[in-house]
Design a protein around this motif. Structure first.
Motif, mmCIF file in Angstrom:
data_model
loop_
_atom_site.group_PDB
_atom_site.id
_atom_site.type_symbol
_atom_site.label_atom_id
_atom_site.label_comp_id
_atom_site.label_asym_id
_atom_site.label_seq_id
_atom_site.Cartn_x
_atom_site.Cartn_y
_atom_site.Cartn_z
ATOM 1 N N VAL A 1 0.828 -1.126 -0.146
ATOM 2 C CA VAL A 1 0.097 0.123 -0.157
ATOM 3 C C VAL A 1 0.875 1.263 -0.102
ATOM 4 C CG1 VAL A 1 -1.597 1.223 1.283
ATOM 5 C CG2 VAL A 1 -1.814 -1.251 1.085
ATOM 6 N N ILE A 2 1.940 1.412 0.737
ATOM 7 C CA ILE A 2 3.102 2.405 0.845
ATOM 8 C C ILE A 2 3.304 2.633 -0.464
ATOM 9 C CG2 ILE A 2 4.842 3.289 1.702
ATOM 10 C CD1 ILE A 2 3.986 2.083 4.519
ATOM 11 N N ALA A 3 3.901 1.414 -0.934
ATOM 12 C CA ALA A 3 4.562 1.360 -2.428
ATOM 13 C C ALA A 3 3.741 1.896 -3.597
ATOM 14 C CB ALA A 3 5.074 0.090 -2.775
ATOM 15 N N LEU A 4 2.487 1.764 -3.296
ATOM 16 C CA LEU A 4 1.222 1.977 -4.250
ATOM 17 C C LEU A 4 1.195 3.535 -4.142
ATOM 18 C CD1 LEU A 4 -0.527 0.380 -6.175
ATOM 19 C CD2 LEU A 4 -2.322 0.876 -4.534
ATOM 20 N N ILE A 5 0.873 4.079 -3.060
ATOM 21 C CA ILE A 5 1.105 5.572 -2.844
ATOM 22 C C ILE A 5 2.319 6.209 -3.280
ATOM 23 C CG2 ILE A 5 0.573 7.387 -0.980
ATOM 24 C CD1 ILE A 5 -0.996 5.298 0.578
ATOM 25 N N MET A 6 3.449 6.008 -3.108
ATOM 26 C CA MET A 6 4.506 6.489 -3.521
ATOM 27 C C MET A 6 4.699 6.477 -4.901
ATOM 28 S SD MET A 6 7.518 5.035 -1.007
ATOM 29 C CE MET A 6 8.678 5.617 -1.775
ATOM 30 N N GLY A 7 4.272 5.188 -5.547
ATOM 31 C CA GLY A 7 4.279 5.226 -7.110
ATOM 32 C C GLY A 7 3.408 6.303 -7.728
ATOM 33 N N PHE A 8 2.080 6.403 -6.968
ATOM 34 C CA PHE A 8 1.116 7.291 -7.405
ATOM 35 C C PHE A 8 1.619 8.575 -7.787
ATOM 36 C CE2 PHE A 8 -2.550 10.329 -6.814
ATOM 37 C CZ PHE A 8 -2.975 10.058 -7.793
ATOM 38 N N PHE A 9 2.283 9.167 -6.524
ATOM 39 C CA PHE A 9 2.882 10.785 -6.361
ATOM 40 C C PHE A 9 3.970 10.701 -7.276
ATOM 41 C CE2 PHE A 9 0.268 10.715 -2.507
ATOM 42 C CZ PHE A 9 -0.479 11.910 -2.736
ATOM 43 N N LEU A 10 4.916 9.826 -7.479
ATOM 44 C CA LEU A 10 6.152 10.101 -8.403
ATOM 45 C C LEU A 10 5.585 10.165 -9.885
ATOM 46 C CD1 LEU A 10 8.706 7.438 -6.725
ATOM 47 C CD2 LEU A 10 8.676 9.886 -6.776
ATOM 48 N N ALA A 11 4.786 9.005 -10.217
ATOM 49 C CA ALA A 11 4.205 9.330 -11.490
ATOM 50 C C ALA A 11 3.433 10.484 -12.015
ATOM 51 C CB ALA A 11 3.029 8.286 -11.644
ATOM 52 N N ARG A 12 3.203 11.557 -11.022
ATOM 53 C CA ARG A 12 2.857 12.978 -11.269
ATOM 54 C C ARG A 12 3.693 13.997 -11.256
ATOM 55 N NH1 ARG A 12 -2.834 13.355 -11.080
ATOM 56 N NH2 ARG A 12 -2.634 15.357 -10.421
ATOM 57 N N ARG A 13 5.064 13.550 -11.141
ATOM 58 C CA ARG A 13 5.926 14.659 -10.924
ATOM 59 C C ARG A 13 6.486 14.968 -12.687
ATOM 60 N NH1 ARG A 13 7.901 15.535 -5.707
ATOM 61 N NH2 ARG A 13 9.551 16.849 -6.870
ATOM 62 N N ARG A 14 7.140 16.060 -12.500
ATOM 63 C CA ARG A 14 7.479 16.680 -13.759
ATOM 64 C C ARG A 14 8.578 16.087 -14.545
ATOM 65 N NH1 ARG A 14 5.696 21.757 -15.334
ATOM 66 N NH2 ARG A 14 4.227 22.728 -13.723
ATOM 67 N N SER A 15 9.500 15.517 -13.622
ATOM 68 C CA SER A 15 10.734 14.651 -14.381
ATOM 69 C C SER A 15 10.287 13.358 -14.955
ATOM 70 C CB SER A 15 11.478 14.563 -13.146
ATOM 71 O OG SER A 15 12.680 13.487 -13.613
ATOM 72 N N VAL A 16 10.771 13.349 -16.138
ATOM 73 C CA VAL A 16 10.330 12.243 -16.911
ATOM 74 C C VAL A 16 10.920 10.859 -16.154
ATOM 75 C CG1 VAL A 16 10.897 10.991 -19.088
ATOM 76 C CG2 VAL A 16 10.347 13.209 -19.122
ATOM 77 N N LEU A 17 12.198 10.990 -15.703
ATOM 78 C CA LEU A 17 12.895 9.897 -14.901
ATOM 79 C C LEU A 17 11.932 9.467 -13.741
ATOM 80 C CD1 LEU A 17 15.061 7.863 -14.952
ATOM 81 C CD2 LEU A 17 16.169 9.693 -13.492
ATOM 82 N N LEU A 18 11.674 10.825 -13.001
ATOM 83 C CA LEU A 18 10.792 10.446 -11.692
ATOM 84 C C LEU A 18 9.211 9.726 -12.017
ATOM 85 C CD1 LEU A 18 11.688 13.157 -9.419
ATOM 86 C CD2 LEU A 18 12.434 10.669 -9.212
ATOM 87 N N ARG A 19 8.731 10.323 -13.087
ATOM 88 C CA ARG A 19 7.447 9.809 -13.546
ATOM 89 C C ARG A 19 7.524 8.157 -13.958
ATOM 90 N NH1 ARG A 19 6.531 13.726 -16.535
ATOM 91 N NH2 ARG A 19 6.648 12.948 -18.728
ATOM 92 N N ARG A 20 8.534 8.031 -14.894
ATOM 93 C CA ARG A 20 8.854 6.633 -15.245
ATOM 94 C C ARG A 20 8.909 5.707 -13.941
ATOM 95 N NH1 ARG A 20 11.908 7.024 -21.303
ATOM 96 N NH2 ARG A 20 10.191 7.915 -22.327
ATOM 97 N N ALA A 21 9.818 5.933 -13.175
ATOM 98 C CA ALA A 21 9.999 5.375 -11.896
ATOM 99 C C ALA A 21 8.924 5.172 -11.056
ATOM 100 C CB ALA A 21 11.023 5.896 -11.189
ATOM 101 N N GLY A 22 7.935 6.296 -10.966
ATOM 102 C CA GLY A 22 6.755 6.115 -10.479
ATOM 103 C C GLY A 22 5.513 5.173 -10.968
ATOM 104 N N VAL A 23 5.764 5.120 -12.221
ATOM 105 C CA VAL A 23 4.890 4.347 -12.919
ATOM 106 C C VAL A 23 5.086 2.794 -12.908
ATOM 107 C CG1 VAL A 23 3.925 3.546 -15.394
ATOM 108 C CG2 VAL A 23 4.205 5.924 -14.670
ATOM 109 N N LEU A 24 6.365 2.636 -12.619
ATOM 110 C CA LEU A 24 6.891 1.179 -12.684
ATOM 111 C C LEU A 24 6.731 0.765 -11.191
ATOM 112 C CD1 LEU A 24 10.511 1.391 -14.355
ATOM 113 C CD2 LEU A 24 8.644 0.017 -14.913
ATOM 114 N N LEU A 25 6.912 1.645 -10.140
ATOM 115 C CA LEU A 25 6.525 1.193 -8.796
ATOM 116 C C LEU A 25 5.146 1.123 -8.592
ATOM 117 C CD1 LEU A 25 7.480 0.903 -5.848
ATOM 118 C CD2 LEU A 25 7.287 3.260 -5.672
ATOM 119 N N PHE A 26 4.233 1.980 -9.202
ATOM 120 C CA PHE A 26 3.012 1.956 -9.242
ATOM 121 C C PHE A 26 2.391 0.737 -9.679
ATOM 122 C CE2 PHE A 26 -1.436 2.618 -10.417
ATOM 123 C CZ PHE A 26 -2.095 3.191 -9.493
ATOM 124 N N GLY A 27 2.883 0.372 -11.068
ATOM 125 C CA GLY A 27 2.206 -0.937 -11.672
ATOM 126 C C GLY A 27 2.936 -2.175 -10.795
#
Length: 792
Positions: A39-65
């Motif tokens: 659940v914590i990883a899910l929340i972290m991935g969701f917020f990272l996926a909304r960042r401006r940085s392409v690298l962070l956004r992709r990392a967030g999508v990976l963590l969220f998925g």
């Protein structure tokens, strides 16, 4: 750069792959994580996926998925575990009401077997409902022709899902969990009972009506078991000999309704509808034609999947057809990997238990191999070339998967499939789809249809049987070597220069020949050596199979049970266990006596494993079990000898009659240890053995309990004089014989012995360390869906 809220297509594909990886990760780890972690990883991935940085956004999508897939699989697994029968309800009988949710299949020991969906537990205590919903049951002593009603009230004796747990080989308990069975058991009494019949009940009633119509029209044909298997996905009437033929020729996939069959139906119906639409003057445009073709094709595939029982392989094939159809509707000739990923994720979303099914890995592995081969080609290589490339690509892609799954690779299978797949695809299946309705609907056509079906399907089975009789056993390779060879073959199939292709072919052939020579030739490699002598007591249910190793020398004592349905402990436990532990031949095979729970599967063992020395307490009876080729090869139980640095005493009661009392008893002495393997001797033989083998002081004694812990063995004198440090009971879980007897267990514990039962511990591995024996039981490391039941 894409908009902030929508990641690019690459990131979307990565997220889909991460979701699939999260589902698979649960079964690789084998533990359901504490809920806060995903659940914590899910929340972290969701917020990272909304960042401006392409690298962070992709990392967030990976963590969220990844966390989404893990959470989904863990939630569904927890829900399935929650419906299992509680251990407290195993004793006694219970009343259940519901309906049969499968066809009735003939089973071993004069039984009928079927799945039962529970709608009500009449004896459940109010406020404490029983959650078990799906049972796998056997009705013993019934006539094969018994027409069992669909809606029933049953008196049943139940067990929690349970099976043998060994280092390698088939795990029935995993199969039960994967298919959603909450308990297994036997029917003690039954009566018709009206129960609420919803959509599922009506669906199974419809399938049974179809099966009844088919059996009434074609049941007398020799090829009927194959007709029912190919049309309805029901393999209940195929014999163990049939499956041996399919296994040795590598054609089992042609019988299990899967992507090949569903795809053929889709292609046939889609081609028919497309042809009609093209000849329709003023018909719909190209886009609507694609939609109509896709709809008709998918509808036909869905009907066939429902007819075939909507099993896991048919569901998986239906999803892949749907995804392929969507790609077709969009009019694209690219995006193969995107479609493959989408199908993978959708299958895991609908069925998060799919990674436990070997067919899941084989299906997606085969498609991946085909994509690798054909997506790099600008022009198709022609019909014959396409067939050859497809077969070689699938073979290369599946070779490492088969080895990881512990399945042998059929040496002749890929050649057989070059003929069998086109034959099944373009002749047998289409012919059957046309002939069966013709025989049912057109009066007077039945005799001709019967002859054509028996000629076609019977000839197919005869040809496979001819090849199987002349085919070597399946090849088993180390997974790393299989991956290397498979990779070489795949690269060789790419559009590369001829000398590259020739070099890869020679290298792959050299590796395979070297492996075959090392493990099957005259100078075959020796067994892997163990640094410390060790003992394996395999989990074979109600039976016995023990392996002792000293250096690279191996003794096998008994081979466990078998059943008329084709199961043997040799095939399911010993041979996979030998492969996983580096055993390639036996220096000594001793079969205590000729009972089936100690001497089954000998023909399979002797066909796969060379044996230097063979003996038994009942040599002639054992030779009959081993088959005609074993006549005169088993010596009587008389002479001991050395196995490496271990001395083995051999004893048999000279005045004993046949059966249990004739068991050959072994005592293995090594490094301050004494291991006693007594077979099924009774109390009388125990006293006689003790008189001729007085216990030596200063030895650590390990005993496999006589006769599985029966009340007729392990007498007080036997237990008191041996005073073993460790006692192992090899018994079946909640077997009707009730082994081991409670008083026998108390007797051993009273002298300070540690007791272990394979029924609740799985296979037992003992290492004879210098200071003390090291003990490991297989269920200790089992994944979450295989539980350790209370000690019997």
């Amino acid at each position: 750069m894409k908009g902030q809220g929508l990641p690019g297509s690459y990131t979307v594909r990565a997220g889909i792959a991460a979701f699939a990886g999260g589902v698979i990760l649960l079964y690789c780890v084998g533990e359901i994580p504490p809920w806060p972690i995903p659940v914590i990883a899910l929340i972290m991935g969701f917020f990272l996926a909304r960042r401006r940085s392409v690298l962070l956004r992709r990392a967030g999508v990976l963590l969220f998925g990844l966390s989404t897939g893990l959470t989904w699989a863990a939630w569904m697994s927890s829900d399935r575990l929650a419906t299992r029968l509680p251990h407290a309800l195993e004793p006694g009988t219970h009343l259940v009401e519901g309906y049969r949710c499968s066809l009735v299949a003939p089973g071993a020991y004069h039984s009928l077997r079927f799945d039962f969906c529970v709608t009500r537990w009449p004896e459940a205590v109010p406020g404490h409902p029983i959650a078990a919903r799906r049972l796998r049951l056997a009705l013993y002593g019934a006539e094969p022709s018994l027409a069992l009603p669909r809606q029933l009230r049953l008196k049943v004796r139940l067990k929690v899902p349970h099976g043998s747990v060994n280092p390698a080989g088939f795990r029935y308990e995993t199969w039960l969990f994967r298919h959603g069975f909450d308990a297994t058991g036997s029917v003690r009494d039954w009566s018709p009972q009206r129960v609420p019949c919803g959509l599922g009940c009506h669906y199974h009633a419809w399938r049974e009506q179809v099966a009844g119509i088919l059996a009434g029209a074609f049941g007398r044909l020799d090829s009927y078991p194959l007709i029912e298997a190919l049309l309805m996905g029901e393999r209940r009437l195929l014999s163990a000999d049939d499956w041996t033929v399919f296994r040795k020729t590598g054609t089992s996939h042609l019988i299990a309704i899967s992507g090949l069959h569903i795809g053929l139906v889709g292609v046939f119906v889609g081609g028919l509808v497309g042809g009609l639409l093209r000849r329709w003057p003023g018909g719909p445009g190209a886009r609507w034609r694609r939609r109509l073709v896709f709809g008709a094709s998918l509808g036909a595939c869905a009907v066939y999947a429902l007819l075939a029982g909507f099993t896991v392989p048919t569901q998986r094939a239906l999803v892949m057809v749907a995804v392929s159809g969507l790609v077709y509707m969009r009019g694209r000739q690219s995006g193969y990997w995107t479609a493959w990923l989408a199908a993978l994720a959708l299958v895991l979303l609908l069925d998060p238990f799919a990674p436990l099914d070997g067919g899941f890995w084989l299906s997606f592995g085969a498609v991946a191999g085909l994509i690798l081969i054909f997506s790099t080609r600008l022009r198709p290589p022609g019909r014959i070339g396409t067939l050859l490339l497809a077969q070689l690509g699938v073979m290369a892609g599946l070779l490492p998967i088969l080895m990881v799954l512990g399945l042998p690779f059929s040496v002749t299978g890929w050649l057989v499939n070059l003929v069998a797949i086109p034959l099944m695809s373009f002749l047998l299946l289409p012919g059957m789809f046309l002939l069966v309705p013709l025989g049912l609907l057109v009066p007077g056509s039945q005799p001709v249809v019967d002859r054509l079906l028996d000629w076609g399907l019977g000839g197919f089975m005869t040809g496979l049987g001819f090849i199987a009789d002349r085919s070597p056993e399946g090849l088993a390779l180390p997974a790393s070597l299989a991956g290397l060879v498979g990779g070489m073959v795949l690269v060789m199939l790419f559009p590369v220069r001829w000398w590259t292709r020739a070099g890869l072919l020679l290298a792959a052939a050299g590796l395979l020949c070297g492996q075959v020579t090392a493990f099957a030739g005259p100078g075959r490699a020796a067994n892997d050596a163990v640094t410390v002598p060790e003992l394996w007591i395999w989990d074979v249910g109600q039976g016995l199979a023990v392996t002792y190793r000293d250096g690279n020398k191996v003794l096998q004592y008994d081979t466990g049970p078998g059943s008329p349905a084709g199961y043997t402990a040799v095939k399911e436990a010993l041979l996979p266990g030998f492969r996983s532990t580096g055993i390639r031949d036996l220096n000594w095979l001793m079969i205590s006596h000729g009972d089936a729970d100690h001497a089954s599967g000998l023909d399979e063992l002797l066909a796969h494993i060379p044996v230097e020395r063979q003996g038994s307490g009942e040599p002639r009876r054992v030779e009959q079990r081993a088959g005609p080729g074993a006549r005169g090869t088993f010596s009587p139980c008389r002479k001991g000898g050395w196995l490496g640095a271990s001395w083995i005493d051999v004893w048999q009661d000279a005045g004993a009659g046949p059966g249990n009392a004739a068991s050959c008893v072994l005592r293995i002495r090594r490094n301050g240890y004494a291991i006693i393997l007594p077979g099924d001797i009774t109390e009388e033989q125990e006293h006689r053995w003790l008189r001729s083998h007085p216990p030596l002081s200063g030895l650590r004694r390990i005993v496999v309990a006589p006769h599985h812990g029966s009340r007729t063995s392990s007498s007080p004198d036997w237990v008191r004089q041996l005073a073993p440090e460790l006692v192992v009971f090899s018994a079946g879980y909640r077997h009707p014989y009730g082994h081991p007897a409670p008083e026998v267990r108390r007797r051993y514990r009273a002298v300070g012995a540690r007791t272990v039962n394979t029924a609740t511990s799985g296979a037992v591995h003992v290492r004879l360390e210098n200071d003390a024996p090291s003990l490991h039981v297989e269920r200790a490391d089992a994944p979450f869906w295989i539980e350790s039941p209370p000690d019997q």
